[in-house]
Design a protein around this motif. Sequence first.
Motif, PDB file in Angstrom:
ATOM      1  N   GLY A   1      -4.755 -37.796  13.099  1.00  0.00           N
ATOM      2  CA  GLY A   1      -4.808 -39.184  12.676  1.00  0.00           C
ATOM      3  C   GLY A   1      -4.043 -40.120  13.587  1.00  0.00           C
ATOM      4  O   GLY A   1      -4.446 -41.274  13.780  1.00  0.00           O
ATOM      5  N   THR A   2      -2.947 -39.654  14.173  1.00  0.00           N
ATOM      6  CA  THR A   2      -2.190 -40.507  15.072  1.00  0.00           C
ATOM      7  C   THR A   2      -2.965 -40.763  16.364  1.00  0.00           C
ATOM      8  O   THR A   2      -2.906 -41.848  16.943  1.00  0.00           O
ATOM      9  CB  THR A   2      -0.816 -39.889  15.375  1.00  0.00           C
ATOM     10  OG1 THR A   2      -0.177 -39.531  14.150  1.00  0.00           O
ATOM     11  CG2 THR A   2       0.075 -40.875  16.114  1.00  0.00           C
TER      12      THR A   2
ATOM     13  N   CYS B   1      -6.776 -36.647   9.509  1.00  0.00           N
ATOM     14  CA  CYS B   1      -5.925 -37.395   8.580  1.00  0.00           C
ATOM     15  C   CYS B   1      -5.711 -36.566   7.319  1.00  0.00           C
ATOM     16  O   CYS B   1      -6.666 -36.303   6.588  1.00  0.00           O
ATOM     17  CB  CYS B   1      -6.587 -38.734   8.250  1.00  0.00           C
ATOM     18  SG  CYS B   1      -5.905 -39.571   6.806  1.00  0.00           S
ATOM     19  N   PRO B   2      -4.480 -36.135   7.030  1.00  0.00           N
ATOM     20  CA  PRO B   2      -4.245 -35.245   5.877  1.00  0.00           C
ATOM     21  C   PRO B   2      -4.603 -35.879   4.543  1.00  0.00           C
ATOM     22  O   PRO B   2      -5.113 -35.205   3.636  1.00  0.00           O
ATOM     23  CB  PRO B   2      -2.759 -34.915   5.961  1.00  0.00           C
ATOM     24  CG  PRO B   2      -2.168 -35.980   6.829  1.00  0.00           C
ATOM     25  CD  PRO B   2      -3.244 -36.380   7.792  1.00  0.00           C
TER      26      PRO B   2
ATOM     27  N   ALA C   1       0.770 -28.235  -4.310  1.00  0.00           N
ATOM     28  CA  ALA C   1       0.502 -27.966  -2.896  1.00  0.00           C
ATOM     29  C   ALA C   1      -0.966 -28.183  -2.547  1.00  0.00           C
ATOM     30  O   ALA C   1      -1.866 -27.724  -3.249  1.00  0.00           O
ATOM     31  CB  ALA C   1       0.919 -26.535  -2.551  1.00  0.00           C
ATOM     32  N   SER C   2      -1.182 -28.903  -1.439  1.00  0.00           N
ATOM     33  CA  SER C   2      -2.526 -29.069  -0.880  1.00  0.00           C
ATOM     34  C   SER C   2      -2.425 -29.107   0.632  1.00  0.00           C
ATOM     35  O   SER C   2      -2.995 -29.974   1.288  1.00  0.00           O
ATOM     36  CB  SER C   2      -3.180 -30.351  -1.409  1.00  0.00           C
ATOM     37  OG  SER C   2      -4.505 -30.470  -0.936  1.00  0.00           O
ATOM     38  N   HIS C   3      -1.690 -28.145   1.177  1.00  0.00           N
ATOM     39  CA  HIS C   3      -1.510 -28.117   2.625  1.00  0.00           C
ATOM     40  C   HIS C   3      -2.725 -27.498   3.297  1.00  0.00           C
ATOM     41  O   HIS C   3      -3.337 -26.573   2.779  1.00  0.00           O
ATOM     42  CB  HIS C   3      -0.254 -27.303   2.976  1.00  0.00           C
ATOM     43  CG  HIS C   3       0.982 -27.840   2.329  1.00  0.00           C
ATOM     44  ND1 HIS C   3       1.547 -27.250   1.221  1.00  0.00           N
ATOM     45  CD2 HIS C   3       1.737 -28.917   2.618  1.00  0.00           C
ATOM     46  CE1 HIS C   3       2.619 -27.950   0.858  1.00  0.00           C
ATOM     47  NE2 HIS C   3       2.743 -28.965   1.682  1.00  0.00           N
ATOM     48  N   LYS C   4      -3.036 -28.027   4.466  1.00  0.00           N
ATOM     49  CA  LYS C   4      -4.169 -27.536   5.238  1.00  0.00           C
ATOM     50  C   LYS C   4      -3.675 -27.077   6.612  1.00  0.00           C
ATOM     51  O   LYS C   4      -2.684 -27.581   7.130  1.00  0.00           O
ATOM     52  CB  LYS C   4      -5.207 -28.644   5.432  1.00  0.00           C
ATOM     53  CG  LYS C   4      -5.723 -29.288   4.138  1.00  0.00           C
ATOM     54  CD  LYS C   4      -6.636 -28.361   3.367  1.00  0.00           C
ATOM     55  CE  LYS C   4      -7.423 -29.095   2.287  1.00  0.00           C
ATOM     56  NZ  LYS C   4      -6.570 -29.658   1.220  1.00  0.00           N
ATOM     57  N   THR C   5      -4.405 -26.116   7.188  1.00  0.00           N
ATOM     58  CA  THR C   5      -4.103 -25.661   8.542  1.00  0.00           C
ATOM     59  C   THR C   5      -5.263 -26.046   9.449  1.00  0.00           C
ATOM     60  O   THR C   5      -6.429 -25.957   9.063  1.00  0.00           O
ATOM     61  CB  THR C   5      -3.860 -24.142   8.569  1.00  0.00           C
ATOM     62  OG1 THR C   5      -4.969 -23.463   7.977  1.00  0.00           O
ATOM     63  CG2 THR C   5      -2.604 -23.790   7.780  1.00  0.00           C
TER      64      THR C   5
END
Length: 363
Positions: free
Chosen positions: A38-39, A65-66, A169-173
């Motif tokens: 996203g940056t 973008c998370p 938790a909703s972390h993505k790799t």
Amino acid sequence: MNYSDSFRDKELVQGLARRIAELTKGLDKPLVFMEVCGTHTMAIYQFGLRSLLPPQVKLISGPGCPVCVTPNSYLDRAIALCRLPDVVITTFGDMLRVPGSSSSLMEERAKGADIRVVYSPLDAVQIAARNPGKRVVFLGVGFETTAPTIAGSILAAEAQGVTNYFVLASHKTMPQPMAILSADPELQVDGYICPAHVSAIIGADAYRFLCEEYKVPCVVTGFEPADVLQGVELLVRQALAGESKVEIQYSRVVRWEGNAKAQAMLADVFTPFDAPWRGIGVLPGSGLRIADKYAAFDAELAIPVQVEELKEHKGCLCGEILKGKVSPFDCPLFGGKCTPESPVGACMVSSEGTCAAAYKYGR
């Protein structure tokens, strides 16, 4: 001149653009490179980098973008939790306005829900310590960049004996969706501008399999104009030479092996699972859930709640935009019904969202 000025030097940036144009002169088909951060998306729009590139080079935005890739089902659970009388929701600010199926955290806070913006997960642990009669839930959204800090908050809560702190938790790799996109015949990505922050944690070597299995070049690139254009030049040179390897342009931050301490923390606190991605679907092993040994901190397990039936917003093309198949300007809602002040889709919410960057900075 400060440190960042040297990476925004006009002559340097224009020189890189001329080199790219010279290298690609006469190509019949444009080279398509995707950024998955996203940056990077924001920087490319903010500095007008597409306008500096020749027509033989096309930049498209992927699922970087998370907030954008977090599905409505997660938002709906967070909203259901915030409606419980003894629950305090803590979150980073960009989650507040993301629309769920029928509401948002911003709307729920206006109705009286206790929802607090924090700048660190450790702030949420302290809120829990000061409010033992409340169940404090932190919304754990993000890629490998933020996941170690959230793992650290769980370890801190355990060490301090704070038993009323939980993480939804909703972390993505990141590498897994890149593999899915690489295999999509409708996309035909010629190379990746790899995410810099994520790479600082997982290391550049994590993308090697993409080069070996899918024959797609990868360059880990910084965020300043000169960084991005030098990364594009490296991708162009690989594509023209028929090469597919990982290169590090952002060598002042990223190493091949990444951050071993952060990786160990992730391996201890989380375990991979098949995670849903907005617009992409469920990707095997692409998410991080809280490991069984820390299950007491898992909000989904510890706080049962009735979640409303999932609904998607009609006409919103956020899912297709996240896959790089359309641009924000192709969406019929863009700039009309969907604006940063009144977002219909998640891509318009965060400053890192493709639609939000396109709306603010234009083409």
